[in-house]
Design a protein around this motif. Structure first.
Motif, PDB file in Angstrom:
ATOM      1  N   LYS A 279      52.702 -38.642 -16.104  1.00  0.00           N
ATOM      2  CA  LYS A 279      51.264 -38.358 -15.919  1.00  0.00           C
ATOM      3  C   LYS A 279      51.105 -36.849 -15.920  1.00  0.00           C
ATOM      4  O   LYS A 279      51.991 -36.120 -15.464  1.00  0.00           O
ATOM      5  CB  LYS A 279      50.753 -38.903 -14.579  1.00  0.00           C
ATOM      6  N   ALA A 280      49.982 -36.374 -16.390  1.00  0.00           N
ATOM      7  CA  ALA A 280      49.735 -34.930 -16.378  1.00  0.00           C
ATOM      8  C   ALA A 280      49.749 -34.431 -14.932  1.00  0.00           C
ATOM      9  O   ALA A 280      49.155 -35.059 -14.055  1.00  0.00           O
ATOM     10  CB  ALA A 280      48.396 -34.618 -17.049  1.00  0.00           C
TER      11      ALA A 280
ATOM     12  N   PRO B  61      51.743 -37.103 -21.166  1.00  0.00           N
ATOM     13  CA  PRO B  61      50.656 -37.769 -21.891  1.00  0.00           C
ATOM     14  C   PRO B  61      49.369 -36.962 -21.722  1.00  0.00           C
ATOM     15  O   PRO B  61      49.303 -36.041 -20.905  1.00  0.00           O
ATOM     16  CB  PRO B  61      50.552 -39.127 -21.202  1.00  0.00           C
ATOM     17  N   ASN B  62      48.357 -37.314 -22.478  1.00  0.00           N
ATOM     18  CA  ASN B  62      47.063 -36.658 -22.321  1.00  0.00           C
ATOM     19  C   ASN B  62      46.548 -36.861 -20.901  1.00  0.00           C
ATOM     20  O   ASN B  62      46.781 -37.909 -20.297  1.00  0.00           O
ATOM     21  CB  ASN B  62      46.054 -37.219 -23.323  1.00  0.00           C
ATOM     22  N   PRO B  63      45.852 -35.855 -20.360  1.00  0.00           N
ATOM     23  CA  PRO B  63      45.315 -35.992 -19.004  1.00  0.00           C
ATOM     24  C   PRO B  63      44.288 -37.115 -18.921  1.00  0.00           C
ATOM     25  O   PRO B  63      43.657 -37.473 -19.916  1.00  0.00           O
ATOM     26  CB  PRO B  63      44.679 -34.639 -18.717  1.00  0.00           C
ATOM     27  N   GLY B  64      44.139 -37.632 -17.719  1.00  0.00           N
ATOM     28  CA  GLY B  64      43.150 -38.684 -17.487  1.00  0.00           C
ATOM     29  C   GLY B  64      43.331 -39.279 -16.113  1.00  0.00           C
ATOM     30  O   GLY B  64      44.308 -39.006 -15.427  1.00  0.00           O
TER      31      GLY B  64
ATOM     32  N   LEU C 193      41.494 -35.882 -13.037  1.00  0.00           N
ATOM     33  CA  LEU C 193      41.342 -35.194 -14.320  1.00  0.00           C
ATOM     34  C   LEU C 193      41.046 -33.701 -14.153  1.00  0.00           C
ATOM     35  O   LEU C 193      41.652 -32.870 -14.837  1.00  0.00           O
ATOM     36  CB  LEU C 193      40.246 -35.859 -15.163  1.00  0.00           C
TER      37      LEU C 193
ATOM     38  N   GLN D 125      44.172 -31.912 -13.288  1.00  0.00           N
ATOM     39  CA  GLN D 125      45.082 -31.888 -14.433  1.00  0.00           C
ATOM     40  C   GLN D 125      44.662 -30.824 -15.451  1.00  0.00           C
ATOM     41  O   GLN D 125      45.505 -30.084 -15.959  1.00  0.00           O
ATOM     42  CB  GLN D 125      45.116 -33.250 -15.115  1.00  0.00           C
ATOM     43  N   LEU D 126      43.382 -30.767 -15.750  1.00  0.00           N
ATOM     44  CA  LEU D 126      42.900 -29.787 -16.731  1.00  0.00           C
ATOM     45  C   LEU D 126      43.112 -28.364 -16.233  1.00  0.00           C
ATOM     46  O   LEU D 126      43.495 -27.472 -17.005  1.00  0.00           O
ATOM     47  CB  LEU D 126      41.427 -30.044 -17.061  1.00  0.00           C
TER      48      LEU D 126
ATOM     49  N   ILE E   3      46.798 -27.544 -16.621  1.00  0.00           N
ATOM     50  CA  ILE E   3      47.145 -27.209 -18.004  1.00  0.00           C
ATOM     51  C   ILE E   3      46.715 -25.782 -18.334  1.00  0.00           C
ATOM     52  O   ILE E   3      47.440 -25.041 -19.002  1.00  0.00           O
ATOM     53  CB  ILE E   3      46.541 -28.242 -18.975  1.00  0.00           C
TER      54      ILE E   3
ATOM     55  N   SER F 266      53.235 -29.891 -24.332  1.00  0.00           N
ATOM     56  CA  SER F 266      53.229 -30.826 -25.463  1.00  0.00           C
ATOM     57  C   SER F 266      52.766 -32.177 -24.950  1.00  0.00           C
ATOM     58  O   SER F 266      53.146 -32.607 -23.865  1.00  0.00           O
ATOM     59  CB  SER F 266      54.634 -30.966 -26.049  1.00  0.00           C
ATOM     60  N   PHE F 267      51.937 -32.836 -25.750  1.00  0.00           N
ATOM     61  CA  PHE F 267      51.401 -34.138 -25.378  1.00  0.00           C
ATOM     62  C   PHE F 267      52.046 -35.230 -26.230  1.00  0.00           C
ATOM     63  O   PHE F 267      52.235 -35.074 -27.424  1.00  0.00           O
ATOM     64  CB  PHE F 267      49.886 -34.176 -25.575  1.00  0.00           C
TER      65      PHE F 267
END
Length: 141
Positions: free
Chosen positions: A93-94, A114-117, A121, A124-125, A128, A139-140
């Motif tokens: 998880k991010a 993986p992509n954040p979510g 969120l 996570q953003l 990043i 890298s995702f």
């Protein structure tokens, strides 16, 4: 990225997913940190601190569970017996902002996730953006 590098990324991410399954938490986050020469690794998953009982009652109480849980990324840093500078972290998880700060101070070179979510969120953003500012490659998968 070469096909060989992508193959290794998928292998290590798959291993992080396996490690996530060791967690008693419903979120099931796993992480593995790999040395640049791929000869050393450190694993972690989300769970309670050592010697703290992870009873069904504690795990069912979301507030108490969240207060007691050590994140997978933090457990990787804690479990390391060597410096992690230049290593790559694979996490299922991010990471949140708090874990990002630990990972930045560990001087990692790269994080694969993986992509954040999900419910965190915003954290996570922001994490990043901190990785980018700290020149850590993200890298995702």
């Amino acid at each position: 990225m070469s096909a060989n590098e992508e193959t290794w990324d998928r292998r290590y991410f798959s291993l992080a997913m396996e490690i996530a399954g060791w967690s008693k938490d419903s979120t099931k986050v796993g992480a593995i940190c790999i040395a640049p020469d791929r000869r050393q690794m450190v694993a972690g998953y989300n769970g309670f601190p050592r010697n703290i009982l992870d009873t069904d009652e504690r795990l069912a109480n979301k507030v108490e569970k969240n207060r007691l849980t050590v994140h997978a990324e933090a457990n990787v840093v804690i479990n390391a017996t060597v410096l992690l500078n230049g290593w790559t972290l694979y996490v299922t998880k991010a990471p949140c902002t708090d874990c990002a700060k630990l990972l930045i101070n560990a001087d990692l070179a790269r994080i694969v996730m993986p992509n954040p979510g999900g419910s965190w969120l915003d954290s996570q953003l922001f994490a990043i953006s901190l990785f980018t500012e700290a020149n850590i490659i993200v890298s995702f998968l």
